[in-house]
Scaffold this active site. Structure first.
Site, PDB file in Angstrom:
ATOM      1  N   HIS A 192       5.034  -2.803  -2.642  1.00 32.73           N
ATOM      2  CA  HIS A 192       4.998  -4.000  -2.113  1.00 32.73           C
ATOM      3  C   HIS A 192       4.671  -3.702  -0.562  1.00 32.73           C
ATOM      4  CE1 HIS A 192       7.269  -6.802  -4.798  1.00 32.73           C
ATOM      5  NE2 HIS A 192       7.853  -5.834  -5.125  1.00 32.73           N
ATOM      6  N   GLU A 215      -0.772  -8.803  -1.692  1.00 35.02           N
ATOM      7  CA  GLU A 215      -0.315  -7.434  -1.265  1.00 35.02           C
ATOM      8  C   GLU A 215      -1.311  -6.252  -1.491  1.00 35.02           C
ATOM      9  OE1 GLU A 215       4.371  -8.792  -1.119  1.00 35.02           O
ATOM     10  OE2 GLU A 215       3.823  -7.042  -2.014  1.00 35.02           O
ATOM     11  N   GLU A 220       8.148  -0.397   0.388  1.00 34.97           N
ATOM     12  CA  GLU A 220       7.437  -1.722   1.284  1.00 34.97           C
ATOM     13  C   GLU A 220       6.233  -0.799   2.001  1.00 34.97           C
ATOM     14  OE1 GLU A 220       7.565  -4.911   1.807  1.00 34.97           O
ATOM     15  OE2 GLU A 220       9.131  -5.518   0.438  1.00 34.97           O
ATOM     16  N   HIS A 278       3.124  -9.170  -6.099  1.00 34.37           N
ATOM     17  CA  HIS A 278       2.633 -10.256  -5.262  1.00 34.37           C
ATOM     18  C   HIS A 278       1.058  -9.930  -4.949  1.00 34.37           C
ATOM     19  CE1 HIS A 278       7.100 -10.288  -3.962  1.00 34.37           C
ATOM     20  NE2 HIS A 278       6.741 -11.486  -4.846  1.00 34.37           N
TER      21      HIS A 278
END
Ligand SMILES: [Zn+2]
Length: 231
Positions: free
Chosen positions: A145, A48, A200, A45
């Site tokens: 992420h 990010e 994350e 993504h």
């Protein structure tokens, strides 16, 4: 960035994005050439940025001599067009983390930031990752992420996640809390039973030098972790 060869990386595969940027796959020089011990995938993504910072720092600082018998694969930026635009989706408007050819893939959420694409694996970036998994089967995979500050795992990866948590202190979770058809975690972890971690990271100012250092250490813990006896 240091000279890649001096750092022990070699470029193995590249594919062009829609806008002509290279998506590059690097391998560290040691270990069994047909196998990857640990595959690290950064920036699915493009918004990010912290994932890009961590992947770039890892590329620069990785010292293969610390792990003489471990072959590490790295795609620092899976979605370079998205990164250039600071947007989640790629240049075709597809969420790459919904585009993998999983059993539950369906064309979902057109015209949103979660568009799964016109077909499963329709995107060049997705195809490159699938090709890497077929050609260099990894024993474990880490994807990068933001922003949830958790270590999510798919497949038999709880012990691996806990080894990483020793370095960054993030909670280990088996479920991210929402359905993700076509996600990489489902493709690699659930359907191929490869231990797969979705790391994350925190966002913004919280991702400071200390957080960067802790997460580099978490990646090193993952590389050092032997999955063959876990879970
Ligand atoms: Zn993401």
């Amino acid at each position: 960035m240091k000279n890649l060869k001096q750092s022990g990386w070699m470029t193995v595969l590249t594919k062009k994005s829609r806008e002509g940027r290279e998506v590059s796959f690097y391998l560290s020089g040691s270990g069994n050439p047909g196998m990857i011990d640990t595959l690290i995938l950064g920036v699915f993504h493009g918004d990010e940025q912290e994932a890009a910072i961590l992947a770039s720092a890892f590329l620069d600082q990785f010292d293969g001599s610390v792990f003489p018998l471990k072959r590490v694969g790295l795609v620092p930026v899976v979605n370079p067009d998205g990164l250039a635009k600071n947007q989640r989706v790629n240049a075709n408007g597809v969420d790459l983390n919904r585009n993998f050819p999983t059993r539950d893939w369906a064309e979902l959420n057109p015209d949103t930031l979660y568009y799964s694409g016109p077909q499963a694996a329709s995107e060049a970036e997705t195809q490159l990752i699938c090709q890497i998994l077929e050609t260099y089967p990894p024993q474990k995979i880490i994807t990068l992420h933001t922003p949830y500050q958790v270590i999510n795992f798919d497949g038999p990866a709880r012990m691996l996640a806990e080894a990483m948590a020793l370095a960054n202190g993030y909670p280990v979770v088996a479920d991210i809390g929402y359905a993700t058809p076509g996600s990489f975690g489902t493709y690699a972890g659930k359907e191929r039973n490869i231990p797969t971690i979705t790391l994350e990271l925190v966002e913004g100012e919280a991702f400071d030098d200390i957080a960067l250092k802790q997460n580099l250490e978490a990646l090193n813990n993952a590389i050092g972790f032997d999955c063959s006896h876990a879970d």
